[in-house]
Design a protein around this motif. Structure first.
Motif, PDB file in Angstrom:
ATOM      1  N   THR A  35       0.869  -1.181   0.000  1.00 28.82           N
ATOM      2  CA  THR A  35       0.000   0.000   0.000  1.00 28.82           C
ATOM      3  C   THR A  35       0.903   1.227   0.000  1.00 28.82           C
ATOM      4  O   THR A  35       1.074   1.885   1.029  1.00 28.82           O
ATOM      5  N   LEU A  36       1.462   1.516  -1.137  1.00 25.67           N
ATOM      6  CA  LEU A  36       2.503   2.529  -1.245  1.00 25.67           C
ATOM      7  C   LEU A  36       2.058   3.902  -0.750  1.00 25.67           C
ATOM      8  O   LEU A  36       2.798   4.602  -0.061  1.00 25.67           O
ATOM      9  N   GLY A  37       0.846   4.313  -1.091  1.00 27.10           N
ATOM     10  CA  GLY A  37       0.351   5.621  -0.666  1.00 27.10           C
ATOM     11  C   GLY A  37       1.270   6.740  -1.095  1.00 27.10           C
ATOM     12  O   GLY A  37       1.678   6.827  -2.254  1.00 27.10           O
ATOM     13  N   MET A  38       1.640   7.596  -0.157  1.00 31.32           N
ATOM     14  CA  MET A  38       2.553   8.698  -0.456  1.00 31.32           C
ATOM     15  C   MET A  38       4.017   8.271  -0.392  1.00 31.32           C
ATOM     16  O   MET A  38       4.921   9.079  -0.519  1.00 31.32           O
ATOM     17  N   GLY A  39       4.259   6.989  -0.124  1.00 35.69           N
ATOM     18  CA  GLY A  39       5.617   6.463  -0.153  1.00 35.69           C
ATOM     19  C   GLY A  39       6.410   6.644   1.131  1.00 35.69           C
ATOM     20  O   GLY A  39       7.622   6.404   1.142  1.00 35.69           O
ATOM     21  N   GLY A  40       5.749   7.011   2.215  1.00 33.01           N
ATOM     22  CA  GLY A  40       6.460   7.277   3.466  1.00 33.01           C
ATOM     23  C   GLY A  40       7.214   6.091   4.019  1.00 33.01           C
ATOM     24  O   GLY A  40       8.400   6.187   4.360  1.00 33.01           O
ATOM     25  N   HIS A  41       6.537   4.941   4.139  1.00 32.73           N
ATOM     26  CA  HIS A  41       7.214   3.757   4.662  1.00 32.73           C
ATOM     27  C   HIS A  41       8.320   3.292   3.720  1.00 32.73           C
ATOM     28  O   HIS A  41       9.411   2.921   4.161  1.00 32.73           O
ATOM     29  N   SER A  42       8.043   3.325   2.420  1.00 34.08           N
ATOM     30  CA  SER A  42       9.039   2.866   1.440  1.00 34.08           C
ATOM     31  C   SER A  42      10.276   3.745   1.427  1.00 34.08           C
ATOM     32  O   SER A  42      11.402   3.253   1.341  1.00 34.08           O
ATOM     33  N   LEU A  43      10.070   5.037   1.510  1.00 30.74           N
ATOM     34  CA  LEU A  43      11.192   5.976   1.515  1.00 30.74           C
ATOM     35  C   LEU A  43      12.103   5.696   2.703  1.00 30.74           C
ATOM     36  O   LEU A  43      13.332   5.600   2.566  1.00 30.74           O
ATOM     37  N   ALA A  44      11.512   5.533   3.883  1.00 28.94           N
ATOM     38  CA  ALA A  44      12.300   5.264   5.091  1.00 28.94           C
ATOM     39  C   ALA A  44      12.971   3.896   5.023  1.00 28.94           C
ATOM     40  O   ALA A  44      14.124   3.735   5.442  1.00 28.94           O
ATOM     41  N   LEU A  45      12.268   2.901   4.496  1.00 27.09           N
ATOM     42  CA  LEU A  45      12.833   1.555   4.368  1.00 27.09           C
ATOM     43  C   LEU A  45      14.068   1.552   3.477  1.00 27.09           C
ATOM     44  O   LEU A  45      15.112   0.994   3.828  1.00 27.09           O
ATOM     45  N   MET A  46      13.947   2.186   2.313  1.00 25.51           N
ATOM     46  CA  MET A  46      15.050   2.181   1.354  1.00 25.51           C
ATOM     47  C   MET A  46      16.238   2.979   1.861  1.00 25.51           C
ATOM     48  O   MET A  46      17.395   2.585   1.662  1.00 25.51           O
ATOM     49  N   ARG A  47      15.987   4.087   2.526  1.00 26.77           N
ATOM     50  CA  ARG A  47      17.091   4.874   3.083  1.00 26.77           C
ATOM     51  C   ARG A  47      17.789   4.115   4.203  1.00 26.77           C
ATOM     52  O   ARG A  47      19.015   4.162   4.325  1.00 26.77           O
ATOM     53  N   ALA A  48      17.005   3.394   5.007  1.00 28.58           N
ATOM     54  CA  ALA A  48      17.601   2.630   6.110  1.00 28.58           C
ATOM     55  C   ALA A  48      18.350   1.401   5.593  1.00 28.58           C
ATOM     56  O   ALA A  48      19.358   0.995   6.170  1.00 28.58           O
ATOM     57  N   LYS A  52      22.048  -1.166  -2.719  1.00 26.45           N
ATOM     58  CA  LYS A  52      21.566  -2.332  -3.467  1.00 26.45           C
ATOM     59  C   LYS A  52      20.226  -2.884  -2.991  1.00 26.45           C
ATOM     60  O   LYS A  52      19.739  -3.881  -3.531  1.00 26.45           O
ATOM     61  N   ALA A  53      19.600  -2.274  -2.002  1.00 27.58           N
ATOM     62  CA  ALA A  53      18.261  -2.713  -1.602  1.00 27.58           C
ATOM     63  C   ALA A  53      17.288  -2.372  -2.717  1.00 27.58           C
ATOM     64  O   ALA A  53      17.466  -1.395  -3.441  1.00 27.58           O
TER      65      ALA A  53
END
Length: 326
Positions: A35-48, A52-53
């Motif tokens: 549930t990508l939405g505005m991408g908040g969780h994904s942005l934090a996940l990828m930065r963390a 290569k993630a």
């Protein structure tokens, strides 16, 4: 929208730090945001996660998908976005050639952008067409179609089971009476019908708008949210690597119960009847439940973002083929 504010700036991601801590993103990991939405969780996940993630992000809302895509541009071709409902995540994984993933997140809430944009038809505060489809191009019936065509019993069932409103029968009766005079096509039109169905005393003492639960139930029915979640819970376990984790945020007791029971059953393994003294099915546990009770937003988060107050986070981890932790 005032000034240069972007939709992502107006939406606050719920339980963000908690999700990142539970999923433990790492370099080279592959992660699913259903549930990508505005991408908040994904942005934090990828930065963390760092180098290569990769991300597989899904959303059935094209507008939200576009906003999320712009936020995730910094990851280039490591962020793969799909215009799909979360129940069809396997199609996306198969297209990418991913057999397994390291972590998955699902946020079952409606974004602030969807709630606040009158034309989407989710709001009982701002007037707009009574739509509520997260994907208006899906061809599925809108909320207006449901309230103008369903029989009393079916409408009451949606409001009672998905909206959890004890006055469901009374509200359904009011809707049927109102639609005899004219079609119900606007959000504020429906909100007023529901408001007047409430007894005056309840109307004045209610903590939330009387239409809150009816709108919630209709939104869930329009988007088949219960069916989507049921299918996702059945299939996500098989696509997690041993040690991989899934985090699910729900805002509705019906959804939270479904997640709780699915995690519990996957952690139990055995499917023998409760009265049977010895296991004969040979079932092996597939998951370990990491949150014995759902994790709730902190008091600080609830004050900063009142819409987070009903959020509940549950997390489980995939076990290896022997039913043991990795």
């Amino acid at each position: 929208m005032a000034g240069s504010m972007q939709p992502a700036d107006l939406h606050t991601t719920v339980l963000l730090q908690e999700v990142i801590e539970w999923l433990r993103p790492a370099p080279g990991g592959r992660y699913l945001d259903g549930t990508l939405g505005m991408g908040g969780h994904s942005l934090a996940l990828m930065r963390a996660a760092g180098e290569k993630a990769e991300l597989c992000g899904l959303d059935r809302d094209k507008v939200a998908l576009g906003h999320a895509g712009r936020r995730l541009e910094e990851f280039g071709d490591r962020a793969h976005l799909f215009h799909l409902p979360f129940s069809r995540f396997e199609e996306a994984l198969d297209e990418l050639g991913w057999d397994e993933i390291d972590g998955a997140v699902l946020d079952l809430g409606v974004s602030s952008m969807q709630l606040d944009e009158a034309d989407r038809g989710f709001s009982f505060i701002h007037d707009g067409p009574l739509d509520m489809r997260m994907n208006p191009d899906s061809g599925r019936p809108s909320a207006a179609d449901l309230v103008n065509t369903l029989k009393h019993g079916d409408l009451a069932r949606i409001i009672r089971t998905m909206g959890e409103d004890p006055l469901a029968g009374k509200i359904a009766s009011a809707i049927l009476k109102a639609r005899e005079k004219e079609a119900i096509t606007r959000t504020l039109q429906l909100a007023e019908i529901v408001r007047l169905a409430y007894p005056p005393k309840m109307r004045h003492t209610a903590r939330n708008h009387p239409a809150t639960r009816t709108f919630q139930g209709l939104r869930m029915a329009v988007n088949r949210e219960t069916e989507e979640l049921t299918y996702y819970l059945k299939t996500i376990v098989g696509r997690l690597k041993p040690g991989g984790r899934v985090a699910i945020i729900s805002f509705h007791s019906l959804e939270d119960r479904a997640v709780k029971h699915a995690f519990r059953d996957a952690a139990k393994g055995c499917t023998c009847p409760p009265h049977q003294l010895h296991c004969t099915c040979g079932g092996i546990p597939e998951m370990k439940v990491l949150t014995k009770k759902p994790q709730l937003p902190s008091e600080e988060e609830r004050k900063a973002n009142p819409r987070s107050r009903s959020a509940k986070l549950r997390v489980a981890e995939r076990l290896n083929s022997d039913g043991e932790e990795v």
